[in-house]
Design a protein around this motif. Structure first.
Motif, PDB file in Angstrom:
ATOM      1  N   ASP A 192      -9.985 -67.395  22.961  1.00 51.65           N
ATOM      2  CA  ASP A 192      -9.680 -67.906  21.624  1.00 51.65           C
ATOM      3  C   ASP A 192      -9.708 -66.812  20.565  1.00 51.65           C
ATOM      4  OD1 ASP A 192      -9.441 -70.365  22.787  1.00 51.65           O
ATOM      5  OD2 ASP A 192     -11.342 -71.163  22.038  1.00 51.65           O
ATOM      6  N   ILE A 193     -10.551 -65.802  20.748  1.00 51.11           N
ATOM      7  CA  ILE A 193     -10.576 -64.687  19.794  1.00 51.11           C
ATOM      8  C   ILE A 193      -9.216 -64.005  19.742  1.00 51.11           C
ATOM      9  CG2 ILE A 193     -11.533 -62.379  19.378  1.00 51.11           C
ATOM     10  CD1 ILE A 193     -14.240 -63.454  20.309  1.00 51.11           C
ATOM     11  N   LEU A 194      -8.558 -63.896  20.907  1.00 58.23           N
ATOM     12  CA  LEU A 194      -7.217 -63.302  20.925  1.00 58.23           C
ATOM     13  C   LEU A 194      -6.245 -64.092  20.049  1.00 58.23           C
ATOM     14  CD1 LEU A 194      -6.471 -62.193  24.606  1.00 58.23           C
ATOM     15  CD2 LEU A 194      -6.497 -60.759  22.560  1.00 58.23           C
ATOM     16  N   VAL A 195      -6.360 -65.419  20.059  1.00 62.97           N
ATOM     17  CA  VAL A 195      -5.480 -66.248  19.230  1.00 62.97           C
ATOM     18  C   VAL A 195      -5.808 -66.037  17.760  1.00 62.97           C
ATOM     19  CG1 VAL A 195      -4.651 -68.588  18.788  1.00 62.97           C
ATOM     20  CG2 VAL A 195      -5.334 -67.929  21.097  1.00 62.97           C
ATOM     21  N   PHE A 196      -7.086 -65.967  17.426  1.00 67.33           N
ATOM     22  CA  PHE A 196      -7.459 -65.663  16.042  1.00 67.33           C
ATOM     23  C   PHE A 196      -6.930 -64.303  15.618  1.00 67.33           C
ATOM     24  CE2 PHE A 196     -10.742 -69.036  16.448  1.00 67.33           C
ATOM     25  CZ  PHE A 196     -10.583 -69.657  15.214  1.00 67.33           C
ATOM     26  N   ASN A 197      -6.989 -63.322  16.520  1.00 68.77           N
ATOM     27  CA  ASN A 197      -6.442 -61.995  16.222  1.00 68.77           C
ATOM     28  C   ASN A 197      -4.976 -62.079  15.823  1.00 68.77           C
ATOM     29  OD1 ASN A 197      -8.251 -60.195  18.883  1.00 68.77           O
ATOM     30  ND2 ASN A 197      -8.925 -60.838  16.860  1.00 68.77           N
ATOM     31  N   ALA A 198      -4.218 -62.897  16.547  1.00 68.54           N
ATOM     32  CA  ALA A 198      -2.776 -63.027  16.284  1.00 68.54           C
ATOM     33  C   ALA A 198      -2.493 -63.654  14.927  1.00 68.54           C
ATOM     34  CB  ALA A 198      -2.125 -63.852  17.393  1.00 68.54           C
ATOM     35  N   HIS A 199      -3.502 -64.316  14.351  1.00 70.32           N
ATOM     36  CA  HIS A 199      -3.323 -64.958  13.051  1.00 70.32           C
ATOM     37  C   HIS A 199      -4.110 -64.250  11.954  1.00 70.32           C
ATOM     38  CE1 HIS A 199      -1.009 -68.422  14.479  1.00 70.32           C
ATOM     39  NE2 HIS A 199      -1.740 -68.337  15.573  1.00 70.32           N
ATOM     40  N   GLY A 200      -4.444 -62.975  12.200  1.00 72.57           N
ATOM     41  CA  GLY A 200      -4.988 -62.158  11.125  1.00 72.57           C
ATOM     42  C   GLY A 200      -6.492 -62.077  11.039  1.00 72.57           C
ATOM     43  N   TYR A 201      -7.215 -62.461  12.096  1.00 73.59           N
ATOM     44  CA  TYR A 201      -8.676 -62.411  12.065  1.00 73.59           C
ATOM     45  C   TYR A 201      -9.195 -61.387  13.074  1.00 73.59           C
ATOM     46  CZ  TYR A 201      -8.870 -66.286   8.849  1.00 73.59           C
ATOM     47  OH  TYR A 201      -8.722 -67.053   7.720  1.00 73.59           O
ATOM     48  N   THR A 202     -10.223 -60.639  12.661  1.00 71.26           N
ATOM     49  CA  THR A 202     -10.783 -59.558  13.465  1.00 71.26           C
ATOM     50  C   THR A 202     -12.232 -59.859  13.807  1.00 71.26           C
ATOM     51  OG1 THR A 202      -9.369 -57.934  12.350  1.00 71.26           O
ATOM     52  CG2 THR A 202     -11.300 -57.084  13.505  1.00 71.26           C
ATOM     53  N   LEU A 203     -12.616 -59.592  15.047  1.00 72.28           N
ATOM     54  CA  LEU A 203     -14.012 -59.750  15.454  1.00 72.28           C
ATOM     55  C   LEU A 203     -14.865 -58.704  14.755  1.00 72.28           C
ATOM     56  CD1 LEU A 203     -16.106 -61.143  17.297  1.00 72.28           C
ATOM     57  CD2 LEU A 203     -15.544 -59.428  19.035  1.00 72.28           C
ATOM     58  N   ALA A 204     -15.895 -59.172  14.035  1.00 75.44           N
ATOM     59  CA  ALA A 204     -16.744 -58.257  13.274  1.00 75.44           C
ATOM     60  C   ALA A 204     -18.144 -58.129  13.846  1.00 75.44           C
ATOM     61  CB  ALA A 204     -16.839 -58.729  11.816  1.00 75.44           C
ATOM     62  N   ALA A 205     -18.652 -59.177  14.505  1.00 75.19           N
ATOM     63  CA  ALA A 205     -20.015 -59.128  15.041  1.00 75.19           C
ATOM     64  C   ALA A 205     -20.163 -60.185  16.128  1.00 75.19           C
ATOM     65  CB  ALA A 205     -21.043 -59.359  13.932  1.00 75.19           C
ATOM     66  N   ALA A 206     -21.084 -59.924  17.069  1.00 77.57           N
ATOM     67  CA  ALA A 206     -21.331 -60.858  18.168  1.00 77.57           C
ATOM     68  C   ALA A 206     -22.785 -60.767  18.600  1.00 77.57           C
ATOM     69  CB  ALA A 206     -20.410 -60.560  19.355  1.00 77.57           C
ATOM     70  N   THR A 207     -23.356 -61.915  18.938  1.00 77.14           N
ATOM     71  CA  THR A 207     -24.723 -61.980  19.459  1.00 77.14           C
ATOM     72  C   THR A 207     -24.743 -62.910  20.663  1.00 77.14           C
ATOM     73  OG1 THR A 207     -25.709 -61.657  17.252  1.00 77.14           O
ATOM     74  CG2 THR A 207     -27.127 -62.610  18.957  1.00 77.14           C
ATOM     75  N   ALA A 208     -25.419 -62.490  21.719  1.00 78.77           N
ATOM     76  CA  ALA A 208     -25.652 -63.374  22.872  1.00 78.77           C
ATOM     77  C   ALA A 208     -27.013 -64.036  22.715  1.00 78.77           C
ATOM     78  CB  ALA A 208     -25.597 -62.563  24.165  1.00 78.77           C
ATOM     79  N   LEU A 209     -27.139 -65.224  23.269  1.00 82.23           N
ATOM     80  CA  LEU A 209     -28.407 -65.947  23.180  1.00 82.23           C
ATOM     81  C   LEU A 209     -28.613 -66.726  24.473  1.00 82.23           C
ATOM     82  CD1 LEU A 209     -30.009 -67.675  20.214  1.00 82.23           C
ATOM     83  CD2 LEU A 209     -29.573 -69.092  22.222  1.00 82.23           C
ATOM     84  N   ASP A 210     -29.825 -66.688  24.999  1.00 82.12           N
ATOM     85  CA  ASP A 210     -30.108 -67.386  26.252  1.00 82.12           C
ATOM     86  C   ASP A 210     -30.584 -68.799  25.957  1.00 82.12           C
ATOM     87  OD1 ASP A 210     -30.411 -67.961  28.889  1.00 82.12           O
ATOM     88  OD2 ASP A 210     -32.353 -66.958  29.100  1.00 82.12           O
ATOM     89  N   MET A 211     -29.650 -69.736  25.957  1.00 88.78           N
ATOM     90  CA  MET A 211     -29.966 -71.147  25.745  1.00 88.78           C
ATOM     91  C   MET A 211     -30.393 -71.819  27.049  1.00 88.78           C
ATOM     92  SD  MET A 211     -29.921 -73.388  23.187  1.00 88.78           S
ATOM     93  CE  MET A 211     -28.666 -72.848  22.008  1.00 88.78           C
ATOM     94  N   PHE A 212     -30.032 -71.214  28.185  1.00 88.82           N
ATOM     95  CA  PHE A 212     -30.195 -71.888  29.486  1.00 88.82           C
ATOM     96  C   PHE A 212     -30.887 -70.966  30.491  1.00 88.82           C
ATOM     97  CE2 PHE A 212     -26.056 -72.679  27.462  1.00 88.82           C
ATOM     98  CZ  PHE A 212     -26.193 -74.014  27.101  1.00 88.82           C
TER      99      PHE A 212
END
Length: 452
Positions: free
Chosen positions: A417-437
């Motif tokens: 989905d990030i790739l689709v956002f990229n195509a519409h003008g949005y750039t990934l700026a930050a990411a965090t992983a979290l252990d929910m499970f």
């Protein structure tokens, strides 16, 4: 180079992990997936299956074991397929999960930004606030448990180290009642029988505990007897619900709901916000971790008192009400009517007046907001494992929010989905992983996308 042959044994080093936590070795130029192994180990590997796209093997005899290896403390984990990581230390589990997210961002999403942090869980046992046991007849005996991986074959389990102990006790009490009264388990092939599942939700910060018994046809004149039996056997219960689910699929909760005793909702709190949750409403299964997740989502949203925030897939309003502490206006959308009613009551319960909720799926809600000229500064999305559809992403982008905060329980669909956002003008700026499970291969993530 020799082709790999089924049943032949090779010595191989484990050099990486697959997305489900299996070890990966390279044998004769082929990637071979070897479950329950750890990076750095060397094993005698027996080839089980060879296809044009993948090879699977079984670890037969260790040559060198990792110092991160642990003896599994659950007798069921190998067969039930839930805790696929009990053979490794928790530090190694966190390394795998951080790598899983970053591999998806790099190889599926083609991103250069990586998550530099994974937020671990303080609790790794009995952390699930929602337990769901399947009830079936196995060799003529009533059993409860979980389906083996990729099958509908029940693995009988009497106690699960991930579930709250109340789920174990309630399920045992239901089976006892069935045996005493000659009540049959549901059979999905013949569609005969009655009891399908036992669903138990417990609160973390209150004493609430609600059991939902899922049946294909109810209990008739023995319904009151069931409620009395459960109240006696499980005094911690604060509510008992009967769900008559006549669907032919494997959806657990569907159809009609009847409150047999007490309240049908669980009340809990996160970060000073109180929530009421019905059985059908989505609520994170590990609330202490959920609080950490929502705090990071609010941090990424960068709300001010002048901000309007849209929260799509809002469930019972859990993230929405966190956001409302910082934002000027929050609008949540969710397709499940019971969850929206929970969200509205949760806002009233907490005296939050700047949050409003509508019942609509994410695509419909986004289209309605666009049509009404609402331009949010931030859109927050928390879809199911299948992620977002492209039409919803396009509509969100047409509203031109400054930021999109995406919460995901599936790194692969997140990266897609990030790739689709990229195509519409949005750039990934930050990411965090979290252990929910903890102890499973699943990984939660939250990312921030900004409009270029």
């Amino acid at each position: 180079m020799e082709d790999l042959r089924k049943n032949k044994i090779y010595e191989a080093e484990i050099v990486g992990y697959s997305s489900d936590g299996s070890g990966v070795s390279r044998i004769n130029g082929r990637a071979v997936f070897v479950p329950r192994t750890i990076v750095g180990e060397v094993w005698q590997v027996k080839i089980l299956k060879v296809t044009s796209s993948a090879v699977w093997g079984k670890a037969i005899e260790p040559v060198h074991l990792s110092p991160e290896r642990r003896t599994p403390d659950c007798e069921y984990c190998v067969r039930c397929g839930g805790c696929t990581l009990r053979h490794m230390s928790y530090d190694e589990e966190l390394r795998f999960k951080l790598g899983k997210l970053n591999d998806a961002l790099t190889h599926i999403g083609r991103q250069t930004v990586q998550a530099e942090e994974i937020i671990g869980s303080d609790r790794r046992e009995r952390y699930r606030n929602k337990g769901i046991y399947t009830v079936r007849s196995v060799a003529g005996e009533l059993k409860s448990g979980f389906f083996a991986p990729r099958t509908h074959e029940l693995v009988p389990v009497e106690r699960c180290l991930l579930q709250n102990e109340a789920a174990d006790r309630v399920t045992a009490a239901v089976l006892e009642f069935m045996r005493r009264n000659g009540i049959e388990a549901y059979d999905e092939k013949s569609r005969k029988g009655s009891v399908r599942n036992v669903f138990v939700r417990t609160a973390v910060n209150t004493a609430d505990c609600v059991a939902c018994i899922v049946t294909a046809k109810g209990f008739g004149d023995r319904t009151a007897m069931l409620a009395d039996h459960l109240r006696s056997a499980c005094p911690e219960l604060t509510g008992i619900v009967l769900n008559v689910n006549k669907t032919s699929g494997n959806t657990v909760l569907a159809g009609d709901f009847y409150t047999l005793w007490g309240r049908d909702t669980v009340c809990d709190s996160l970060g000073g916000v109180e929530y009421e949750i019905s059985p059908q409403a989505f609520y994170q299964i590990n609330p202490p971790q959920a609080e950490k997740l929502y705090n990071r989502a609010v941090e990424y949203a960068e709300c001010t008192q002048n901000s309007t925030v849209l929260d799509l897939y809002c469930g019972a309003g859990t993230i929405s009400l966190f956001l409302a502490k910082k934002a000027g206006r929050v609008i949540g959308a969710e397709i499940i009517p019971e969850a929206i009613e929970n969200a509205k009551r949760n806002a009233c319960r907490n005296g939050i007046e700047n949050a409003e909720f509508i019942c609509a799926d994410a695509a419909e809600a986004a289209e309605m907001f666009l049509r009404d000229g609402i331009r949010p500064e931030t859109v927050v999305v928390d879809p199911s494992r299948k992620g977002m559809d492209e039409e919803t992403i396009r509509t969100v982008c047409k509203m031109q929010p400054d930021k999109v905060v995406y919460v995901s329980c599936n790194p692969s669909t997140l990266a897609r989905d990030i790739l689709v956002f990229n195509a519409h003008g949005y750039t990934l700026a930050a990411a965090t992983a979290l252990d929910m499970f903890p102890r499973t291969s699943h990984c939660e993530a939250v990312v921030k996308l900004i409009r270029r």
